[in-house]
Design a protein around this motif. Structure first.
Motif, PDB file in Angstrom:
ATOM      1  N   LYS A   1      -5.312  -3.007  -0.855  1.00 54.76           N
ATOM      2  CA  LYS A   1      -4.847  -1.233  -2.328  1.00 54.76           C
ATOM      3  C   LYS A   1      -4.183  -2.808  -3.316  1.00 54.76           C
ATOM      4  N   PHE A   2      -4.000  -4.107  -2.564  1.00 52.87           N
ATOM      5  CA  PHE A   2      -4.337  -5.043  -4.141  1.00 52.87           C
ATOM      6  C   PHE A   2      -4.806  -5.242  -4.536  1.00 52.87           C
ATOM      7  N   LEU A   3      -6.038  -6.091  -4.217  1.00 53.51           N
ATOM      8  CA  LEU A   3      -6.948  -6.448  -4.694  1.00 53.51           C
ATOM      9  C   LEU A   3      -7.629  -5.344  -5.414  1.00 53.51           C
ATOM     10  N   SER A   4      -7.927  -3.912  -4.660  1.00 54.30           N
ATOM     11  CA  SER A   4      -8.242  -2.311  -5.456  1.00 54.30           C
ATOM     12  C   SER A   4      -7.847  -2.651  -7.029  1.00 54.30           C
TER      13      SER A   4
ATOM     14  N   ILE B   1      -6.347 -15.270  -8.521  1.00 50.33           N
ATOM     15  CA  ILE B   1      -5.547 -14.148  -7.381  1.00 50.33           C
ATOM     16  C   ILE B   1      -6.099 -13.867  -6.677  1.00 50.33           C
ATOM     17  N   TRP B   2      -7.335 -13.422  -6.523  1.00 53.73           N
ATOM     18  CA  TRP B   2      -8.218 -12.987  -5.882  1.00 53.73           C
ATOM     19  C   TRP B   2      -7.945 -14.330  -4.160  1.00 53.73           C
ATOM     20  N   HIS B   3      -8.437 -15.797  -4.727  1.00 60.05           N
ATOM     21  CA  HIS B   3      -8.786 -16.890  -3.648  1.00 60.05           C
ATOM     22  C   HIS B   3      -7.143 -17.024  -3.243  1.00 60.05           C
TER      23      HIS B   3
ATOM     24  N   ARG C   1       0.775  -1.199  -0.338  1.00 59.55           N
ATOM     25  CA  ARG C   1      -0.210   0.044  -0.291  1.00 59.55           C
ATOM     26  C   ARG C   1       0.604   1.199   0.114  1.00 59.55           C
ATOM     27  N   ALA C   2       1.988   1.328   0.808  1.00 59.67           N
ATOM     28  CA  ALA C   2       2.285   2.846   0.811  1.00 59.67           C
ATOM     29  C   ALA C   2       3.641   2.342   0.083  1.00 59.67           C
ATOM     30  N   GLU C   3       3.984   0.986  -0.359  1.00 53.98           N
ATOM     31  CA  GLU C   3       5.847   1.304  -1.508  1.00 53.98           C
ATOM     32  C   GLU C   3       5.537   0.823  -3.202  1.00 53.98           C
ATOM     33  N   ARG C   4       4.419   0.485  -3.445  1.00 53.81           N
ATOM     34  CA  ARG C   4       3.641   0.502  -4.780  1.00 53.81           C
ATOM     35  C   ARG C   4       3.463   1.282  -5.631  1.00 53.81           C
ATOM     36  N   ASP C   5       3.837   2.498  -5.255  1.00 51.23           N
ATOM     37  CA  ASP C   5       4.445   3.533  -6.207  1.00 51.23           C
ATOM     38  C   ASP C   5       6.069   3.978  -6.521  1.00 51.23           C
ATOM     39  N   ARG C   6       6.701   2.960  -5.321  1.00 50.51           N
ATOM     40  CA  ARG C   6       8.178   3.439  -5.881  1.00 50.51           C
ATOM     41  C   ARG C   6       8.688   2.266  -7.160  1.00 50.51           C
TER      42      ARG C   6
ATOM     43  N   ASP D   1       3.290 -11.648   4.799  1.00 48.51           N
ATOM     44  CA  ASP D   1       3.220 -10.562   6.119  1.00 48.51           C
ATOM     45  C   ASP D   1       2.836  -9.487   4.999  1.00 48.51           C
ATOM     46  N   GLY D   2       2.137  -9.057   3.942  1.00 47.91           N
ATOM     47  CA  GLY D   2       1.670  -8.317   4.073  1.00 47.91           C
ATOM     48  C   GLY D   2       0.575  -8.681   4.727  1.00 47.91           C
ATOM     49  N   SER D   3      -0.014  -6.962   5.082  1.00 51.43           N
ATOM     50  CA  SER D   3      -1.304  -6.721   5.322  1.00 51.43           C
ATOM     51  C   SER D   3      -2.685  -7.040   5.054  1.00 51.43           C
ATOM     52  N   ALA D   4      -3.629  -6.233   5.568  1.00 45.21           N
ATOM     53  CA  ALA D   4      -4.692  -6.610   4.924  1.00 45.21           C
ATOM     54  C   ALA D   4      -5.076  -5.572   4.868  1.00 45.21           C
ATOM     55  N   ALA D   5      -4.456  -4.485   4.982  1.00 43.95           N
ATOM     56  CA  ALA D   5      -4.729  -3.022   4.219  1.00 43.95           C
ATOM     57  C   ALA D   5      -4.034  -2.832   2.587  1.00 43.95           C
TER      58      ALA D   5
END
Length: 491
Positions: free
Chosen positions: A280-283, A258-260, A230-235, A272-276
């Protein structure tokens, strides 16, 4: 199960797992697996980078089918002529395919379904490409949606997508007629890969097309890349995105999978990814869905302004500027790094795509369709929905578009998202030794700094082809003129 042979027509679904058309055919009996390279002028041909990917993906699919006892028959031509002939000659009783959503593909499928059905052949089509069909998510009044956030909210309210179908383990192969076997081609005979010159070296180094490659990419992302997404995807200087887009584009993996897989990894503590991060990835999968929603309801999305008032926009269409942009020689390092990444690898980081597109459209006042066509030819993930929808979004002419006055500044974008210049140094090696303070605006560096870095502006790296302030003012003036014309038309 009957002994009447059935046929599955592969198109943009080059996988054996979660492939509903394939599963339906295998339930009917002996099966023919078919791929047709469509060279009809009625459909948009693939660009060069996508053709390279298709060649590798078909080879992987063919090997996977053979390992399960089947055979992939490969043909070239117009499916409107080839498919009915194969069905007739092979005595096929059932045909299945997975749906596509461009207007030309829909027209082809409707005509084929009508003709085959009239000949007594059962035909079924399925959804393998989307979480929701484009007609399933609407406004409360039943109309198509034009803004992403309410679209995605409404899509989520429909509940989780159905579970993916299991992978095919055995294919009971039907024996094709001898004439069909003689007419079939090898994947290599399709001539999809470049040879003179061979410009695909960077693509080969960067990608592993095919279903196995897609799953490896997803597993690696869930294992390490999802954390901080969520924080790093724009880097662009970090490996913080999934890079699944070309695998999705050719259907080597599906959005349900991918979803499941993401949900299961999260719930089982295997990421190690969070729910947030996951949301963001699924969005981003949601944005792809929204793009297909737009394409289905606006078939000319790649050629006509979604917002018709932009038809009167005063494009400059600077050919020399367009050429410099394509070659990554604009004098703006972030833009140039992106365009060179594109040429080298067939892919570009999404943040940089927006900056590069904005520069072409707004600072150079070049029609967005020129950029869309270049990306179509050079992206391995050149997608008929995403590519067009995203270009129109940046242009301001599309659905849920960014306001036109939002003009990305390549200098400030670079300083924010590539602060040490690592991304620029990788793809613009002329600037590799330049002080980070000047990496995104080398024309401001003192001569001594440039000499120390071995940079000669105007010789081994260009000076800016347009002044940013001038380009911004010109773009805003063009928009103001467009608004004035619209006010005059409507009184």
């Amino acid at each position: 199960m009957t002994e009447t042979p059935a046929l599955v027509w592969f198109r943009e679904d080059l996988r054996l797992s979660d492939n509903p058309a394939l599963s339906a055919v295998l339930e009917h009996g002996p099966s023919l697996c078919l791929y047709i390279l469509d060279d009809s002028p009625a459909r948009r041909p693939l660009g060069g980078a996508a053709r390279w990917w298709l060649s590798r993906s078909l080879a992987a699919l063919s090997a996977a089918i053979a390992a399960r006892g089947g055979e992939l028959l490969v043909m070239r031509g117009d499916p409107a002529e080839i498919l009915p002939r194969i069905v007739r000659d092979a005595g096929i009783g059932f045909v299945a395919w997975n749906r596509r959503y461009e207007a030309s593909a829909i027209a082809l499928d409707k005509a084929l379904k009508a003709g085959l059905s009239a000949a007594g052949v059962a035909v079924e089509s399925f959804n393998a490409a989307l979480l929701n069909e484009p007609w399933q998510v609407t406004t409360r009044a039943g109309r198509p949606m034009q803004v992403f956030t309410p679209y995605w909210r409404a899509a989520r309210e429909r509940g989780a997508p159905s579970a993916p179908l299991p992978a095919t383990t055995t294919i009971h192969k039907a024996t094709p007629p001898e004439g069909l076997r003689r007419a079939a081609l090898t994947v290599a005979e399709l001539g999809l890969e470049p040879s003179q010159p061979d410009w695909a070296g960077g693509l080969r180094e960067s990608w592993t097309p095919g279903e196995d490659g897609a799953w490896t990419r997803l597993a690696d992302f869930l294992d390490g890349g999802l954390q901080g997404y969520r924080a790093e995807r724009d880097r662009p200087d970090r490996l913080a995105t999934s890079r699944l887009s070309p695998h999705l584009r050719f259907g080597e993996i599906g959005p349900r999978q991918i979803w499941h897989a993401t949900r299961m990894a999260l719930e089982a503590g295997k990421t190690d990814g969070s729910a947030a991060d996951a949301e963001k990835f699924l969005s981003e999968i949601g944005w792809r869905e929204f793009s297909y929603h737009l394409l289905f309801h606006n078939p000319e999305l790649a050629t006509r302004n979604f917002n018709a008032r932009f038809d009167a926009f005063a494009w400059v269409n600077d050919e020399s500027g367009l050429a410099a942009w394509r070659r990554g020689l604009t004098g703006y390092p972030l833009v140039d790094a992106g365009m060179r990444e594109l040429w080298t690898t067939g892919w570009m980081h999404n943040r940089v795509r927006m900056v590069a597109a904005s520069f072409l459209i707004k600072h150079l006042l070049t029609d967005w369709r020129q950029g869309e066509a270049w990306f179509w030819d050079t992206l391995v993930d050149a997608d008929p929905a995403n590519n067009a929808a995203s270009w129109q979004w940046v242009a301001g002419s599309g659905a849920d578009a960014a306001p036109y006055f939002r003009i990305f500044n390549p200098v400030t974008q670079g300083e924010k998202f590539d602060p040490e210049g690592a991304y620029v140094r990788r793809f613009v090696p002329e600037l590799a030794q330049l002080d980070p303070k000047f990496i995104h605006q080398p024309w401001t560096a003192p001569q001594a700094v440039l000499e120390k870095a071995g940079v000669a502006l105007g010789e081994d790296y260009p000076r800016p082809i347009v002044d940013l302030d001038f380009g911004r003012r010109r773009a805003l003036a063009a928009l103001a003129a467009l608004k004035t014309e619209e006010q005059l038309e409507h009184g």
